[in-house]
Scaffold this motif. Structure first.
Motif, PDB file in Angstrom:
ATOM      1  N   TRP A 166     -28.062  -2.815  32.222  1.00 42.75           N
ATOM      2  CA  TRP A 166     -29.127  -2.266  32.730  1.00 42.75           C
ATOM      3  C   TRP A 166     -30.010  -0.894  32.193  1.00 42.75           C
ATOM      4  CZ3 TRP A 166     -32.714  -6.243  31.691  1.00 42.75           C
ATOM      5  CH2 TRP A 166     -32.068  -6.952  32.472  1.00 42.75           C
ATOM      6  N   PRO A 167     -28.997   0.210  31.878  1.00 44.35           N
ATOM      7  CA  PRO A 167     -29.391   1.300  32.031  1.00 44.35           C
ATOM      8  C   PRO A 167     -29.384   0.833  30.256  1.00 44.35           C
ATOM      9  CG  PRO A 167     -27.910   1.530  33.681  1.00 44.35           C
ATOM     10  CD  PRO A 167     -28.056  -0.161  33.454  1.00 44.35           C
ATOM     11  N   PHE A 168     -28.370   0.700  30.279  1.00 49.17           N
ATOM     12  CA  PHE A 168     -28.543   0.927  28.506  1.00 49.17           C
ATOM     13  C   PHE A 168     -29.932   0.272  27.790  1.00 49.17           C
ATOM     14  CE2 PHE A 168     -27.976  -1.820  24.392  1.00 49.17           C
ATOM     15  CZ  PHE A 168     -27.695  -1.195  23.575  1.00 49.17           C
ATOM     16  N   MET A 169     -30.126  -1.572  28.448  1.00 48.49           N
ATOM     17  CA  MET A 169     -31.600  -1.400  28.739  1.00 48.49           C
ATOM     18  C   MET A 169     -33.149  -1.015  28.484  1.00 48.49           C
ATOM     19  SD  MET A 169     -30.639  -4.478  27.194  1.00 48.49           S
ATOM     20  CE  MET A 169     -28.850  -5.828  27.003  1.00 48.49           C
ATOM     21  N   ILE A 170     -32.683  -0.190  29.268  1.00 49.92           N
ATOM     22  CA  ILE A 170     -34.098   1.055  29.643  1.00 49.92           C
ATOM     23  C   ILE A 170     -34.138   2.608  28.428  1.00 49.92           C
ATOM     24  CG2 ILE A 170     -34.793   2.658  31.356  1.00 49.92           C
ATOM     25  CD1 ILE A 170     -33.638   0.601  33.575  1.00 49.92           C
ATOM     26  N   PHE A 171     -33.211   2.365  28.443  1.00 52.89           N
ATOM     27  CA  PHE A 171     -32.664   2.795  26.806  1.00 52.89           C
ATOM     28  C   PHE A 171     -33.466   2.302  25.470  1.00 52.89           C
ATOM     29  CE2 PHE A 171     -30.389   5.480  23.837  1.00 52.89           C
ATOM     30  CZ  PHE A 171     -31.164   6.976  23.856  1.00 52.89           C
ATOM     31  N   THR A 172     -33.100   1.159  25.644  1.00 52.80           N
ATOM     32  CA  THR A 172     -33.077   0.775  24.722  1.00 52.80           C
ATOM     33  C   THR A 172     -34.345   0.748  24.618  1.00 52.80           C
ATOM     34  OG1 THR A 172     -31.440  -1.022  24.046  1.00 52.80           O
ATOM     35  CG2 THR A 172     -33.561  -1.898  23.411  1.00 52.80           C
ATOM     36  N   ILE A 173     -35.369   0.126  25.383  1.00 50.46           N
ATOM     37  CA  ILE A 173     -36.766   0.552  25.283  1.00 50.46           C
ATOM     38  C   ILE A 173     -37.224   1.449  24.948  1.00 50.46           C
ATOM     39  CG2 ILE A 173     -38.852   0.025  26.960  1.00 50.46           C
ATOM     40  CD1 ILE A 173     -36.834  -2.080  28.759  1.00 50.46           C
ATOM     41  N   ILE A 174     -36.850   2.970  25.639  1.00 50.22           N
ATOM     42  CA  ILE A 174     -37.117   3.657  24.895  1.00 50.22           C
ATOM     43  C   ILE A 174     -37.759   4.212  23.775  1.00 50.22           C
ATOM     44  CG2 ILE A 174     -37.416   5.978  25.567  1.00 50.22           C
ATOM     45  CD1 ILE A 174     -36.620   5.627  28.586  1.00 50.22           C
ATOM     46  N   LEU A 175     -35.970   3.668  23.081  1.00 50.09           N
ATOM     47  CA  LEU A 175     -35.705   4.021  21.912  1.00 50.09           C
ATOM     48  C   LEU A 175     -36.535   4.146  21.007  1.00 50.09           C
ATOM     49  CD1 LEU A 175     -33.396   5.066  19.666  1.00 50.09           C
ATOM     50  CD2 LEU A 175     -32.282   3.488  19.983  1.00 50.09           C
ATOM     51  N   THR A 176     -37.056   1.984  21.311  1.00 45.20           N
ATOM     52  CA  THR A 176     -37.160   1.125  20.215  1.00 45.20           C
ATOM     53  C   THR A 176     -38.895   1.458  20.104  1.00 45.20           C
ATOM     54  OG1 THR A 176     -36.798  -0.775  21.867  1.00 45.20           O
ATOM     55  CG2 THR A 176     -35.708  -0.596  20.219  1.00 45.20           C
ATOM     56  N   SER A 177     -39.507   1.914  21.074  1.00 43.63           N
ATOM     57  CA  SER A 177     -40.987   2.132  21.257  1.00 43.63           C
ATOM     58  C   SER A 177     -41.543   3.747  21.609  1.00 43.63           C
ATOM     59  CB  SER A 177     -41.053   1.729  23.487  1.00 43.63           C
ATOM     60  OG  SER A 177     -40.461   2.221  23.687  1.00 43.63           O
ATOM     61  N   LEU A 178     -40.350   4.236  21.616  1.00 45.81           N
ATOM     62  CA  LEU A 178     -40.763   5.993  21.255  1.00 45.81           C
ATOM     63  C   LEU A 178     -40.048   6.702  20.652  1.00 45.81           C
ATOM     64  CD1 LEU A 178     -41.593   6.867  24.753  1.00 45.81           C
ATOM     65  CD2 LEU A 178     -43.831   6.164  23.936  1.00 45.81           C
ATOM     66  N   ILE A 179     -38.336   7.125  21.142  1.00 45.64           N
ATOM     67  CA  ILE A 179     -37.744   7.836  20.066  1.00 45.64           C
ATOM     68  C   ILE A 179     -38.090   7.614  18.624  1.00 45.64           C
ATOM     69  CG2 ILE A 179     -35.473   8.894  19.785  1.00 45.64           C
ATOM     70  CD1 ILE A 179     -35.365   8.498  22.395  1.00 45.64           C
ATOM     71  N   TYR A 180     -37.389   6.319  18.141  1.00 48.17           N
ATOM     72  CA  TYR A 180     -37.712   6.006  16.733  1.00 48.17           C
ATOM     73  C   TYR A 180     -38.924   6.026  16.104  1.00 48.17           C
ATOM     74  CZ  TYR A 180     -37.668   3.127  12.706  1.00 48.17           C
ATOM     75  OH  TYR A 180     -38.033   1.797  11.743  1.00 48.17           O
ATOM     76  N   PRO A 181     -39.950   5.273  16.356  1.00 45.70           N
ATOM     77  CA  PRO A 181     -41.348   5.152  16.057  1.00 45.70           C
ATOM     78  C   PRO A 181     -41.842   6.822  15.753  1.00 45.70           C
ATOM     79  CG  PRO A 181     -41.412   3.585  17.923  1.00 45.70           C
ATOM     80  CD  PRO A 181     -39.933   4.953  18.148  1.00 45.70           C
ATOM     81  N   ILE A 182     -41.725   7.711  16.442  1.00 43.98           N
ATOM     82  CA  ILE A 182     -42.404   8.743  16.611  1.00 43.98           C
ATOM     83  C   ILE A 182     -41.268   9.612  15.391  1.00 43.98           C
ATOM     84  CG2 ILE A 182     -42.057  11.099  17.036  1.00 43.98           C
ATOM     85  CD1 ILE A 182     -42.706   9.606  20.486  1.00 43.98           C
ATOM     86  N   SER A 183     -40.391   9.720  15.129  1.00 49.14           N
ATOM     87  CA  SER A 183     -39.501  10.025  14.419  1.00 49.14           C
ATOM     88  C   SER A 183     -39.976   9.710  12.514  1.00 49.14           C
ATOM     89  CB  SER A 183     -38.502   9.605  14.474  1.00 49.14           C
ATOM     90  OG  SER A 183     -36.941   9.210  14.985  1.00 49.14           O
ATOM     91  N   ALA A 184     -39.883   8.006  12.275  1.00 49.81           N
ATOM     92  CA  ALA A 184     -39.999   7.525  11.487  1.00 49.81           C
ATOM     93  C   ALA A 184     -41.747   7.682  11.632  1.00 49.81           C
ATOM     94  CB  ALA A 184     -40.094   6.047  11.461  1.00 49.81           C
ATOM     95  N   SER A 185     -42.396   8.220  11.868  1.00 44.97           N
ATOM     96  CA  SER A 185     -43.647   8.690  11.486  1.00 44.97           C
ATOM     97  C   SER A 185     -44.278   9.463  10.687  1.00 44.97           C
ATOM     98  CB  SER A 185     -44.721   8.190  12.746  1.00 44.97           C
ATOM     99  OG  SER A 185     -44.301   9.868  13.544  1.00 44.97           O
ATOM    100  N   TRP A 186     -42.834  10.072  10.928  1.00 42.96           N
ATOM    101  CA  TRP A 186     -43.393  11.732   9.976  1.00 42.96           C
ATOM    102  C   TRP A 186     -42.653  11.860   8.443  1.00 42.96           C
ATOM    103  CZ3 TRP A 186     -39.532  14.080  14.452  1.00 42.96           C
ATOM    104  CH2 TRP A 186     -39.966  14.688  15.462  1.00 42.96           C
ATOM    105  N   LYS A 187     -42.047  10.637   8.647  1.00 45.84           N
ATOM    106  CA  LYS A 187     -42.092  10.064   7.233  1.00 45.84           C
ATOM    107  C   LYS A 187     -42.616   9.059   7.016  1.00 45.84           C
ATOM    108  CE  LYS A 187     -40.244   8.952   3.203  1.00 45.84           C
ATOM    109  NZ  LYS A 187     -40.418   9.920   1.350  1.00 45.84           N
ATOM    110  N   TRP A 188     -42.217   8.022   7.228  1.00 43.29           N
ATOM    111  CA  TRP A 188     -43.067   6.349   7.261  1.00 43.29           C
ATOM    112  C   TRP A 188     -44.437   6.276   6.772  1.00 43.29           C
ATOM    113  CZ3 TRP A 188     -38.194   2.740   8.022  1.00 43.29           C
ATOM    114  CH2 TRP A 188     -36.657   3.514   6.686  1.00 43.29           C
ATOM    115  N   GLY A 189     -44.958   6.912   8.266  1.00 42.95           N
ATOM    116  CA  GLY A 189     -46.080   7.734   8.599  1.00 42.95           C
ATOM    117  C   GLY A 189     -47.187   8.082   7.746  1.00 42.95           C
ATOM    118  N   GLY A 190     -46.266   8.624   6.903  1.00 38.15           N
ATOM    119  CA  GLY A 190     -47.170   9.715   6.580  1.00 38.15           C
ATOM    120  C   GLY A 190     -47.347  11.379   7.172  1.00 38.15           C
TER     121      GLY A 190
END
Length: 444
Positions: A166-190
């Protein structure tokens, strides 16, 4: 009179097909350029999406084959769980943060706004007329969510055999909803990396290095498996099923054709279709180069060929070419992939010297080769510069590693992230799930 009318009617009916055909040709001439491009672009994203989806099976089988038999069911559970969570939370939060869907939260840094608008943004409630751009918005979301899930899959293998579910699942939620999208927006989000000239065609840094940095932070905080490093020696823990790991690698290789090929994002023109074909060829040959590079180097270094290194060598070649699969020649793509395969063979023992336990080799494959592939763009794409590429690597790396490390530390302090020694020795299948993948053969 009736005869004349009948003849006139017959003549009119005979003329109708030609009149209708002429009108139809005019309509087709007016509509087909838009309709056909829309349809073909949408089809590319849909096909690419389900190919990348199949990579989830590849990650699952690769990890199941490389862990010990007492932990196989746990890896399968983590992989289906992380994919499902990524699909939901990327929809709820991540996609709307990653792309500038009408407004910017922080210009150049964070795109989109939270709220009901995300539902229309992904085409869930939008009218057909609003969903009529270069491709179906829903197909774009479908394609992008698969990339998000792949990022989380990278973390799963590194932390295998000692992390709680379950700690891994919670980290997955944060990674996929915040960490990855924010960093990806810097390139692919213009965002600002895009404006700085940073190039990453399909995600050597945006996807693979992000997953690798998150995995590295987790591995350091979680610590190595019991008995892995003892008395200055490294103890090998052979995988339970190398046949399954090989199957997983081939599935990932197949899925990568969608990962890279569909990242062209268009096939509505002759040029786009030709580019998609070239991307497919370069993706394939880079994987082949990585496998052969690892095969030859392990033979030289150890006197025997190491199958697990060869499998990771193929994946390393795929990661290495992902930042720029279009501009290299076939020969250059093969060399880029081969260097990736060599890097894996060299980095795996380096991690062991640092006592960083990476069960499946995800850090060498996705992080280190993600960095290599991003730098390699400069050698084949005239628009790339070393400065911009290094800048992107460093910014994304620092952000992901620091934020991931903070999240892991919070999870460790609040609920604990590592199973007990007793549970680790018994195996996570029974300790965390109460079931075993191989009940007759799970004692090893």
């Amino acid at each position: 009179m009736k005869t004349i009318q009948k003849l006139g009617l017959a003549a009119a009916l005979m003329a109708l097909p030609s009149i209708g055909l002429a009108q139809e040709e005019e309509v087709v001439a007016a509509l087909v350029p838009t309709d056909s491009v829309f349809i073909l672009n949408t089809l590319l994203l849909i096909i690419g999406g389900f190919l990348v989806f199949f990579m989830a099976a590849g990650f699952g089988m690769l990890e199941a084959g490389l862990v010990r038999s007492k932990n196989v069911a746990m890896q399968c559970t983590k992989n289906i769980g992380l994919f499902s969570l990524a699909s939901i939370f990327y929809y709820l939060i991540g996609y709307n943060l990653m792309y500038p869907l009408g407004t910017w939260a922080v210009d150049g840094w964070l795109s989109g706004v939270w709220g009901p608008g995300v539902m229309e943004a992904v085409g869930i409630t939008a009218d057909a007329a609003d969903d009529y751009g270069y491709a179906s918005t829903s197909s774009d979301f479908f394609f992008q969510v698969m990339f998000c899930a792949a990022t989380a899959s990278i973390v799963s293998g590194t932390l295998a055999e000692r992390i709680k579910l379950w700690p891994f699942m919670i980290f997955t939620i944060i990674l996929t909803s915040l960490i990855y999208p924010i960093s990806a927006s810097w390139k692919w989000g213009g965002g600002f990396l895009d404006a700085a000239g940073f190039l990453d065609f399909a995600g050597s840094t945006v996807v693979h290095s992000v997953g690798g940095w998150a995995a590295l932070a987790g591995a350091i905080i979680l610590g190595p498996r019991l008995g892995k490093y003892k008395d200055g020696k490294v103890t090998a823990f052979p995988g339970s099923n190398l046949t399954l790991a090989t199957l997983g690698t081939f599935i990932l290789w197949l899925g990568w054709f969608g990962f890279n090929g569909a990242s062209q994002l268009a096939m509505g023109s002759v040029g786009d279709v030709a580019d998609v074909g070239r991307i497919m060829v370069n993706t394939n040959t880079a994987a082949a180069g990585g496998a052969i590079g690892a095969m030859i180097l392990t033979q030289i270094m150890y006197g025997k060929t190491d199958l697990t290194m060869v499998l990771n060598g193929a994946l390393a070649g795929l990661v290495s070419i992902t930042a720029e699969p279009l501009t290299p020649s076939i020969g250059a793509a093969t060399i880029i992939g081969a260097i990736g395969g060599i890097i894996v063979v060299l980095v795996v023992p380096l991690l062991d010297k640092l006592k960083i336990d990476d069960v499946v080799g995800a850090i060498p494959v996705h992080l280190v080769c993600g960095i290599w592939g991003t730098i390699a763009v400069v050698f084949t794409n005239a628009d790339a510069t070393f400065g911009a590429q290094i800048y992107g690597i460093v910014v994304v790396g620092i952000f992901t590693f620091v934020v991931s490390g903070v999240v892991w530390l919070i999870l460790k302090g609040v609920m604990g992230i590592r199973v007990s020694e007793e549970d680790e020795i018994a195996g996570l299948d029974m300790a965390e799930l109460g079931m075993e993948a191989y009940p007759e053969f799970s004692k090893g």
